[in-house]
Each structure stands twice: as C-alpha cells, then as structure tokens.
Scaffold this motif. Structure first.
Motif, PDB file in Angstrom:
ATOM      1  N   LYS A  40      10.817  -0.334   0.275  1.00  0.00           N
ATOM      2  CA  LYS A  40      12.082  -0.671  -0.386  1.00  0.00           C
ATOM      3  C   LYS A  40      12.091  -2.089  -0.958  1.00  0.00           C
ATOM      4  CE  LYS A  40      14.886   2.529   2.361  1.00  0.00           C
ATOM      5  NZ  LYS A  40      16.010   2.674   3.327  1.00  0.00           N
ATOM      6  N   ASP A  41      11.310  -2.980  -0.339  1.00  0.00           N
ATOM      7  CA  ASP A  41      11.280  -4.368  -0.816  1.00  0.00           C
ATOM      8  C   ASP A  41      10.143  -4.612  -1.811  1.00  0.00           C
ATOM      9  OD1 ASP A  41       9.144  -4.148   0.855  1.00  0.00           O
ATOM     10  OD2 ASP A  41       9.644  -5.874   2.121  1.00  0.00           O
ATOM     11  N   SER A  42       9.651  -3.507  -2.434  1.00  0.00           N
ATOM     12  CA  SER A  42       8.596  -3.557  -3.467  1.00  0.00           C
ATOM     13  C   SER A  42       7.230  -3.923  -2.900  1.00  0.00           C
ATOM     14  CB  SER A  42       8.969  -4.538  -4.593  1.00  0.00           C
ATOM     15  OG  SER A  42      10.133  -4.099  -5.250  1.00  0.00           O
ATOM     16  N   GLY A  43       7.081  -3.865  -1.572  1.00  0.00           N
ATOM     17  CA  GLY A  43       5.765  -4.017  -0.983  1.00  0.00           C
ATOM     18  C   GLY A  43       5.090  -2.663  -0.878  1.00  0.00           C
ATOM     19  N   ILE A  44       4.082  -2.559  -0.034  1.00  0.00           N
ATOM     20  CA  ILE A  44       3.389  -1.287   0.138  1.00  0.00           C
ATOM     21  C   ILE A  44       3.245  -0.958   1.621  1.00  0.00           C
ATOM     22  CG2 ILE A  44       2.093  -1.292  -2.028  1.00  0.00           C
ATOM     23  CD1 ILE A  44      -0.295  -2.411  -0.502  1.00  0.00           C
ATOM     24  N   GLU A  45       3.223   0.327   1.903  1.00  0.00           N
ATOM     25  CA  GLU A  45       2.966   0.833   3.242  1.00  0.00           C
ATOM     26  C   GLU A  45       1.651   1.583   3.216  1.00  0.00           C
ATOM     27  OE1 GLU A  45       5.587   3.391   6.294  1.00  0.00           O
ATOM     28  OE2 GLU A  45       4.789   4.555   4.601  1.00  0.00           O
ATOM     29  N   LEU A 109       4.564   5.032  -6.524  1.00  0.00           N
ATOM     30  CA  LEU A 109       3.615   3.976  -6.883  1.00  0.00           C
ATOM     31  C   LEU A 109       2.945   4.282  -8.216  1.00  0.00           C
ATOM     32  CD1 LEU A 109       1.768   3.035  -3.568  1.00  0.00           C
ATOM     33  CD2 LEU A 109       3.017   1.488  -5.077  1.00  0.00           C
ATOM     34  N   GLY A 110       2.748   5.576  -8.487  1.00  0.00           N
ATOM     35  CA  GLY A 110       2.137   5.969  -9.756  1.00  0.00           C
ATOM     36  C   GLY A 110       2.979   5.586 -10.948  1.00  0.00           C
ATOM     37  N   ASN A 111       4.257   5.330 -10.712  1.00  0.00           N
ATOM     38  CA  ASN A 111       5.145   4.903 -11.792  1.00  0.00           C
ATOM     39  C   ASN A 111       5.330   3.383 -11.804  1.00  0.00           C
ATOM     40  OD1 ASN A 111       5.864   7.499 -12.862  1.00  0.00           O
ATOM     41  ND2 ASN A 111       7.047   7.847 -11.007  1.00  0.00           N
ATOM     42  N   ASP A 112       4.473   2.677 -11.044  1.00  0.00           N
ATOM     43  CA  ASP A 112       4.673   1.236 -10.905  1.00  0.00           C
ATOM     44  C   ASP A 112       3.337   0.487 -10.856  1.00  0.00           C
ATOM     45  OD1 ASP A 112       6.102  -1.153 -10.548  1.00  0.00           O
ATOM     46  OD2 ASP A 112       5.996  -0.982  -8.371  1.00  0.00           O
ATOM     47  N   ASN A 113       2.567   0.594 -11.916  1.00  0.00           N
ATOM     48  CA  ASN A 113       1.315  -0.159 -12.054  1.00  0.00           C
ATOM     49  C   ASN A 113       0.358   0.078 -10.892  1.00  0.00           C
ATOM     50  OD1 ASN A 113      -0.665  -1.845 -12.964  1.00  0.00           O
ATOM     51  ND2 ASN A 113       0.531  -3.716 -12.880  1.00  0.00           N
ATOM     52  N   ILE A 114      -0.107   1.293 -10.779  1.00  0.00           N
ATOM     53  CA  ILE A 114      -1.027   1.688  -9.714  1.00  0.00           C
ATOM     54  C   ILE A 114      -2.384   0.994  -9.839  1.00  0.00           C
ATOM     55  CG2 ILE A 114      -1.933   3.660 -10.995  1.00  0.00           C
ATOM     56  CD1 ILE A 114      -2.059   5.227  -8.460  1.00  0.00           C
TER      57      ILE A 114
END
Length: 362
Positions: A40-45, A109-114
C-alpha cells in the motif's frame, strides 16, 4: 528432474560435511518460487516459497515426514536485496536459490514499471537469467498457496507447465527473465508474459492469457487461440494446437511461416498441415476442399484481427519492427515504429490449409 537435483544437493552436503550431529539440510532454506506484490505504501512484498526436503515423499525416509513439504516466507521493503537480507536474518539460515525456476509478479506491479525489479533480479548473483517470468491475476500469494494434485509442489507444477514437460500446448508462451528484459531495450519488438490465475480459490490455475507490455507496463492481453497464432508467427517449435470452428475440432500437425516487407507493405504467409479430429465418416475431395477454404478464411480473419489489436495497443510481440527495419534498411525508435510506421503498414495475410488426416488424433 527437480527432485533429482535436490537429492544430489542433499547427498553432496552430507559427503562434504562428513559425520555431524546436526542435520546439515536443516541449515539451508531451499527457495523454489519467488512472488512479488505491491504494498500500500508503494513498496514491495517478497514471498518466497521454500521446500522442506525431509517432508517430500519422494525424498524423505519412509515416504517423507508428517509436516508440509512447503512453506512461505514474506517480507516487505523497497528493494529485492534489502528484503532478502531481512529473510536471512528471520530464518537464521543460508538461502539457496538453485531450485528457483520462476519469478512471479502481481498484475498490480505489472502496471507500475516492472522493469526496474526485473533488472534488479538480473543483477543479483543468487538468481539465474533463465528463470521464467509470470504475471499473476491478483496477489502472487494465492498462487504460491496452491497444492496441485499431480505434484508435491506448485513450483514443480509451474516449471513443468512453462517448460512444456506437462502441458504440450502452444497456448502457453513462456519467457525467460533475461529475454523479457532485453525486449524492453530492443527496438522492433515488445515484451510479453503469461498470466496465471487461481480459479475461485480452487486447486487449479488457468493459463489462458498473455500480458502485453509497452513502456514497462501491461497495456492489454490476448487469449489462448491468439497465443497459438503468435507462437507460429514467432516460429516456435510446434506443440499441440487445436481450433474449434463451427463445432468441429481441427489440430495443426505441421506449419511453415514467412514474414516479409516491401516498403510499407507487409506479407505474412502461413502454411498449415491439419487434421480433422473425431470424424468417422468418409469425406469427399470436394468436401475436404470446402473445409480447407473455410479454415483459410477463418484463420486469415483471426490473424487480421490480431494485428489490428496489436496496432491499437501499440505493441509488437511478433517483432515485425525488426523485419521492417531490416528489409527497409532503417533504424527507428520504439516510439517511431509503434506510433507511426506500424500504424501505416499495408497487410497481406495468406493462409494455406492442407487437410492431411481425418479421424481421432492420439
């Protein structure tokens, strides 16, 4: 094959370490799939599916242990390397990625510069450039939790599907990590990746979509029949291809393709040797000729529709831009090709169908 490799690792560890009161295998965490979600905070899990060798029936003593053969470790952060360090500290063990064959990214993530994440994986020595890449419809965690009936691990199931060992179909078009990344850098062809979807929380995954990328983001997708045509236009090795036309089933037994440009005119020729499946009645030469003509018309329409979709999405997974630049001795940027030259080409598609067999295919 994966089980065999794992056995070799176990034996090798035992031989190298010699006699010990410790179980050396328990000192290593075997990672078999990596799944990446957006937070949610634009990081990654990062979710790592890990194997417990002693609990696999094919490896453990007396048919394996009583525990689960796999478990998932999850950590969050801003980079892959940072998260891996967190997991090492949490596990208190060495992470081994030699069994990892697949890296999954959520469609979010595929919609956000993978591409930034793909590049980081390629720079990390723990991962192989020949890892498969896949996109999940929703969270990657749902796929990692799946327990296939045919294997003890979802990692084996996916590796078999992507390598073609378990699903001999041209409806699945896998791509390696390095190839996906290189298509982002090359002019004249755009990246793609298979979409995996867990059906209604059931113990089943569908592979019926291919995600299409432009500018590092998913911009659209194509279905299984379209994937089969794309594979043939890419010149991939023939696997099982089945088409349904007017409630009849037809399979491709051999094919040849030709792609060429003359100026702005594109010509695609596709010769298909086919079989009519399930027909027990004898067909006349005229009726076979009529079927061939009908199939040629249908397939030409489908190929034209596919190219129109690619133009509308401004994607080129076939690599037509490379043919265009080679035949016309031109160098174009990706934007020039996709937004201008590709939009203005004239297309001539010719499909030739030859019925070579009638009856049930084995």
């Amino acid at each position: 094959m994966r089980r065999f490799i794992l056995i070799v690792l176990i034996l090798g560890s035992t031989l190298i370490s010699g006699c010990s009161n410790k179980n050396e295998i328990d000192e290593i965490t075997f990672v078999t799939i990596i799944g990446i979600n957006k937070t949610k905070d634009s990081g990654i899990e990062l979710n790592a599916l890990c194997a417990v060798p002693r609990n696999f029936s094919s490896i453990g003593s007396n048919g394996g242990g009583k525990g689960e053969p796999n478990y998932i470790i999850s950590e969050q952060g801003n980079s892959i390397s940072n998260i891996l360090e967190k997991i090492k500290l949490k596990e208190g063990k060495e992470l081994f990625f030699g069994q990892n064959k697949i890296i999954l990214f959520s469609d979010e993530l595929g919609n956000d510069n993978i591409n930034k994440l793909v590049q980081e994986f390629l720079h990390l020595s723990e991962f192989q450039p020949t890892n498969w890449i896949g996109i999940t419809d929703g969270s990657t965690t749902e796929v990692l939790k799946l327990k296939p009936n045919s294997t003890e691990s979802i990692s084996d199931f996916l590796d078999s599907a992507f390598s073609g060992g378990g699903t001999n179909t041209m409806g699945i078009l896998p791509i390696y990590l390095y190839r996906f990344y290189s298509l982002h850098l090359e002019n004249g062809q755009t990246p793609y990746a298979m979409v995996l979807k867990r059906i209604n929380n059931a113990n089943f995954i569908s592979f019926d979509k291919l995600a299409l990328f432009r500018d590092n983001k998913i911009v659209g997708s194509i279905g299984s029949n379209e994937i089969s045509f794309l594979q043939m236009l890419l010149g991939k090795k023939l696997k099982r291809v089945v088409f349904e036309v007017k409630k009849n089933t037809y399979s491709v037994t051999n094919y040849k393709k030709s792609i060429s440009f003359s100026g702005d005119s594109l010509q695609i020729k596709l010769n298909l040797d086919m079989a009519i499946e399930g027909k027990s009645t004898k067909l006349t030469k005229n009726s076979i000729f009529s079927i061939e003509n009908e199939l040629e018309k249908k397939f030409e329409e489908r190929l034209n529709s596919l190219l129109i979709k690619f133009k509308d999405l401004r994607v080129d997974p076939i690599g037509l831009g490379k043919y265009y630049m080679f035949n016309n001795s031109k160098e174009l940027t990706e934007k020039q090709w996709l937004e201008h030259n590709f939009q203005n080409i004239k297309t001539d598609i010719q499909v030739n169908v030859s019925i070579k067999k009638i009856g049930k295919m084995l």
